[in-house]
Design a protein around this motif. Structure first.
Motif, short mmCIF file in Angstrom:
data_model
loop_
_atom_site.label_atom_id
_atom_site.label_comp_id
_atom_site.label_asym_id
_atom_site.label_seq_id
_atom_site.Cartn_x
_atom_site.Cartn_y
_atom_site.Cartn_z
N TYR A 28 -22.36 5.36 1.81
CA TYR A 28 -23.48 5.98 1.39
C TYR A 28 -22.87 7.57 0.93
CZ TYR A 28 -27.72 9.10 1.64
OH TYR A 28 -28.74 9.80 1.52
N ASN A 29 -23.52 7.80 -0.35
CA ASN A 29 -23.09 9.40 -0.71
C ASN A 29 -21.68 9.66 -1.13
OD1 ASN A 29 -24.11 11.78 -1.84
ND2 ASN A 29 -23.62 12.79 0.32
N SER A 30 -21.05 8.30 -1.38
CA SER A 30 -19.59 8.44 -1.57
C SER A 30 -19.17 8.10 -2.91
CB SER A 30 -18.78 7.86 -0.34
OG SER A 30 -17.25 7.77 -0.76
N PHE A 31 -18.17 8.44 -3.45
CA PHE A 31 -17.39 7.67 -4.62
C PHE A 31 -15.95 7.51 -4.16
CE2 PHE A 31 -17.68 12.02 -5.77
CZ PHE A 31 -16.55 12.51 -6.00
N GLU A 32 -15.67 7.50 -3.11
CA GLU A 32 -14.29 7.13 -2.82
C GLU A 32 -13.99 5.72 -2.41
OE1 GLU A 32 -11.14 8.37 0.85
OE2 GLU A 32 -12.91 9.20 0.62
N LEU A 33 -12.88 5.12 -3.07
CA LEU A 33 -12.60 3.57 -3.03
C LEU A 33 -12.09 3.33 -1.59
CD1 LEU A 33 -10.79 3.19 -6.26
CD2 LEU A 33 -13.01 2.07 -5.80
#
Length: 274
Positions: A28-33
């Motif tokens: 949620y609310n993240s674009f980290e792989l």
């Protein structure tokens, strides 16, 4: 991932473009792989066939349209940057787009379902011989074996239970086998199953648009329609899990005839518990 690689190994000629898809998911609310996503992308990058990747970022429905548009773009860009560090000259990233929350594939009613919208889809394209067709061996019929012969994890077809294009309404030819499915579940009260929905034709999205609901989760709504039918007849909802497989794993590809398309508009059954 293994099924995608095996499918790609079968696609080896020219003229028509074939396509498969894989997805990676985000918190949620993240674009980290995360590490699981990186391993999947590493496997894609190791493919030696000449391929083109198209990348589409997606979000759940939390937040404003502008916020989700930016978040989906950041997710798509994170995947593109990671892949570009790994892939050789045989693979090209030809487009990277953030779709925001435009392509919801379920109703977001649970955290698990919302999580399926927090994803990046990677479409994998390769040229395909116009005369060539692949038929995947269909699973054995659920109606051909006694329950005692089945094992947990076995996957079965539900013959003749196919659907109208773009809708979660089954064809009238399915009625008798729908009654038989109910009968088997009623007579085996400890049996628990998973219904896996499939679609044909829509290769621009992971899943197809349900024309009745306006959502992009057609494979899921098809499987859910069967679950709801069984519930109405008295089968407990806790005995039936539902998933949508989108256009992955077609039984006929490419779909050159209406008969091919009908075969792919299907639901398969997995035995969870006997």
């Amino acid at each position: 991932m293994k099924s995608i690689i095996l499918f790609l190994l079968l696609l080896f000629s020219v003229k028509t473009e074939a396509q498969m898809l894989t997805s990676v998911y985000f918190m949620y609310n993240s674009f980290e792989l995360n590490e699981k996503s990186k391993k999947k992308l590493d496997s894609l990058a190791q493919l030696k066939t000449n391929l083109k990747f198209r990348i589409f970022g997606n979000c759940d429905i939390s937040g404003s349209s502008d916020y989700n548009k930016t978040l989906s773009e950041n997710r798509a860009n994170a995947v593109e940057l990671y892949l570009k560090k790994k892939i050789g000259n045989n693979i090209k990233v030809i487009s990277t787009v953030g779709l925001g929350k435009e392509k919801q594939i379920n109703d977001n009613s649970t955290e698990e379902l919302r999580g399926k919208n927090r994803r990046v889809d990677i479409f994998i394209n390769q040229e395909f011989n116009a005369e060539e067709k692949i038929f995947r061996k269909e699973q054995p019929s659920f109606f051909s074996l006694d329950i005692s012969q089945m094992k947990e994890g076995d996957i079965f077809s539900l013959p003749n239970i196919n659907f109208i294009g773009g809708r979660h309404v089954w064809l009238s030819s399915a009625n008798e086998n729908m009654k038989q499915l109910f009968k088997i579940l009623k007579e085996n009260p400890t049996l628990e199953i998973e219904l896996q929905g499939h679609i044909c034709c829509d290769y621009e999205n992971f899943d197809g648009e349900d024309l009745d609901l306006g959502t992009f989760n057609l494979s899921w709504t098809r499987a859910t329609a069967i679950k709801e039918f069984l519930q109405q007849l008295g089968i407990g909802p806790n005995r039936i899990k539902v998933t949508g497989q989108g256009h992955l794993n077609p039984v006929a590809y490419p779909e050159r005839t209406e008969a091919d398309r009908v075969r792919n508009r299907r639901v398969e059954l997995v035995v969870i518990k006997k």
